[in-house]
Structures are given as structure tokens and as C-alpha cells.
Design an enzyme around this catalytic site. Structure first.
Site, PDB file in Angstrom:
ATOM      1  N   GLY A  65       0.627  -1.268   0.019  1.00 12.63           N
ATOM      2  CA  GLY A  65      -0.252  -0.145  -0.115  1.00 12.63           C
ATOM      3  C   GLY A  65       0.735   1.277   0.152  1.00 12.63           C
ATOM      4  CB  SER A  66       4.360   2.138  -0.803  1.00 12.22           C
ATOM      5  OG  SER A  66       4.653   1.760  -2.041  1.00 12.22           O
ATOM      6  CG  ASN A  67       2.094   3.195  -5.876  1.00 11.81           C
ATOM      7  OD1 ASN A  67       2.466   4.516  -6.427  1.00 11.81           O
ATOM      8  ND2 ASN A  67       2.785   2.075  -5.932  1.00 11.81           N
ATOM      9  CG  LEU A  76      -2.188  -8.600  -6.203  1.00 10.25           C
ATOM     10  CD1 LEU A  76      -1.542  -9.435  -5.517  1.00 10.25           C
ATOM     11  CD2 LEU A  76      -1.390  -7.962  -7.381  1.00 10.25           C
ATOM     12  CG  ASN A 112      -4.296  -1.582 -12.506  1.00 14.04           C
ATOM     13  OD1 ASN A 112      -3.743  -1.597 -11.265  1.00 14.04           O
ATOM     14  ND2 ASN A 112      -3.775  -2.576 -13.409  1.00 14.04           N
ATOM     15  CG  HIS A 126       1.412  -3.705 -15.185  1.00 13.65           C
ATOM     16  ND1 HIS A 126       0.945  -4.835 -14.486  1.00 13.65           N
ATOM     17  CD2 HIS A 126       2.575  -4.029 -15.798  1.00 13.65           C
ATOM     18  CE1 HIS A 126       1.710  -5.631 -14.626  1.00 13.65           C
ATOM     19  NE2 HIS A 126       2.611  -5.286 -15.442  1.00 13.65           N
ATOM     20  CG  ASP A 135      -1.796  -6.169 -15.986  1.00 14.67           C
ATOM     21  OD1 ASP A 135      -2.281  -5.184 -15.170  1.00 14.67           O
ATOM     22  OD2 ASP A 135      -1.021  -6.908 -15.926  1.00 14.67           O
ATOM     23  CD  GLU A 157       4.622   1.920  -9.165  1.00  8.75           C
ATOM     24  OE1 GLU A 157       4.275   0.745  -9.933  1.00  8.75           O
ATOM     25  OE2 GLU A 157       4.792   1.500  -7.835  1.00  8.75           O
TER      26      GLU A 157
END
Ligand code: GRF
Length: 190
Positions: free
Chosen positions: A13-15, A86, A103, A105, A146, A175
Site C-alpha cells: 500500500g505504499s502507492n 490483485l 490501474n 502496472h 492489464d 509511480e
């Protein structure tokens, strides 16, 4: 008018945290909900630390989608951000958020994407293929992993002595820098 954003995250969950912090200073965008499909997700702890409501849905509830959609409506969520999420998004939720769900990737799609291609597996595949560059892809979410319409890509070099970890660090930096700004821009265009 405030747009309430929900972030979906399955792991670290860092993003999610980076995006939530970015929008604290924004009076028109609020990260109002963090949802996970894994009870072990550190994203849940991050949400609690940030004072953001969070929810876990088991596989059965997630795949059905109705309870998730109900919660999204309760929080008046207008935009959904997947950040290390995921599970496949059920049709009922995709249909409720057309062009309002994105999303990220950690490779230059369509390369190194698809079912089972996540986390270190992506970076291992990039290195195994001898790629000279990698990066990130931000795209709309669709019913195929994706494969949604690409919004933007950012590149970084792959160094000869890279490991999956060192490449992941470089990709994560991209990111953190770009994902919140791209979300902000998309919200302005809604
Ligand atoms: C990121 O690399 C993202 O691109 C991918 O999963 C990873 C999640 O990392 N979809 P974190 O959970 O945000 O730290």
C-alpha cells in the site's frame, strides 16, 4: 464539489499512502476509502494511520461485487484507483465506473503484463528478457487483466547489474512521482 476517491490495494500500500498524502492539500479531491481483498494487507494499517476508513472483502464478497458497490455508494465514491490490487474487478463495478477506474502496472504494457504478472515477477521477467528499459503504465481498468486503454507510460532505464529489487525501487519512484499527478489531471477532465 469534492470528488471522493477510493483506493483498492492488496498488499503493502505504499502507492495508496502516497496518493492519499498527495491529495490532503487538495480541496476538491479526497481519498475517502481504502478497500482491500487481503486481511494481511499493510495497506489497512496505513489507512488507519492516515485516518481513512478502510474495508476488507473476502473473495466471495469481492467477486459478487454488490456489497462492494454498496459501500462505494455509501461513501459517494466518484473515482476508483487500483494501486497494487490483485483481484479481478467484477463487471458490476466496472459498469458503474466507466472511465472512472484506473490501474497502475510496473512495466511498459503490453510487455510483462497479464494474469499472474505482478510484484517482483514483473521485474524478474523484464530482466530475464534482457530489456534495456522498463517503466510504468497507467491505464483504465477493464475486464481483462492489464488490458484496459493506456492513459500514459513513463520509462526508466534497466541497468546491466539490476536485480528485481533495484529495478523495483526505480519503478516505484516513477509511480510515486506520476500516479497522483495523473489522477489529479484525470479528475480535472471529468
Ligand atoms: C506497484 O508496483 C504497482 O505498480 C503494482 O503493484 C505495486 C504495488 O506496490 N500494481 P505498493 O503496494 O503500492 O507498495
Amino acid at each position: 464539489m469534492i470528488t471522493n476517491v477510493a483506493i483498492l490495494a492488496s498488499g503493502n500500500g505504499s502507492n495508496a499512502e502516497n496518493i492519499a498524502r498527495y491529495f490532503v492539500a487538495n480541496s476538491t479531491v479526497k481519498v475517502s476509502l481504502i478497500i482491500t481483498n487481503s486481511q494481511k494487507a499493510y495497506a489497512l494499517q496505513r489507512a488507519r494511520n492516515l485516518g481513512i476508513p478502510c474495508a476488507y472483502f473476502s473473495k466471495e464478497f469481492w467477486q459478487d461485487g454488490h456489497a462492494v458497490l454498496g459501500l462505494l455508494r455509501c461513501y459517494n465514491i466518484g473515482f476508483i484507483v487500483l494501486a497494487g490490487f490483485l483481484a479481478k474487478v467484477p463487471d458490476i463495478i466496472l459498469q458503474a465506473y466507466p472511465k472512472r477506474m484506473v490501474n497502475i502496472h510496473p512495466s511498459l504494457l503490453p510487455l510483462h503484463g497479464g494474469k499472474g504478472m505482478y510484484g517482483d515477477r514483473v521485474h524478474e521477467d523484464v530482466l530475464r528478457c534482457g530489456e534495456k528499459e522498463s517503466g510504468i503504465t497507467i491505464h483504465y481498468t477493464s475486464e481483462v487483466y492489464d488490458a484496459g486503454q493506456i492513459i500514459v507510460q513513463y520509462k526508466c532505464v534497466v541497468k546491466a547489474d539490476d536485480t528485481p529489487d533495484s529495478l523495483a525501487t526505480r519503478v516505484h519512484a516513477l509511480e510515486y512521482e506520476h500516479y497522483p499527478k495523473v489522477i489529479e489531471q484525470l479528475l480535472k477532465e471529468l
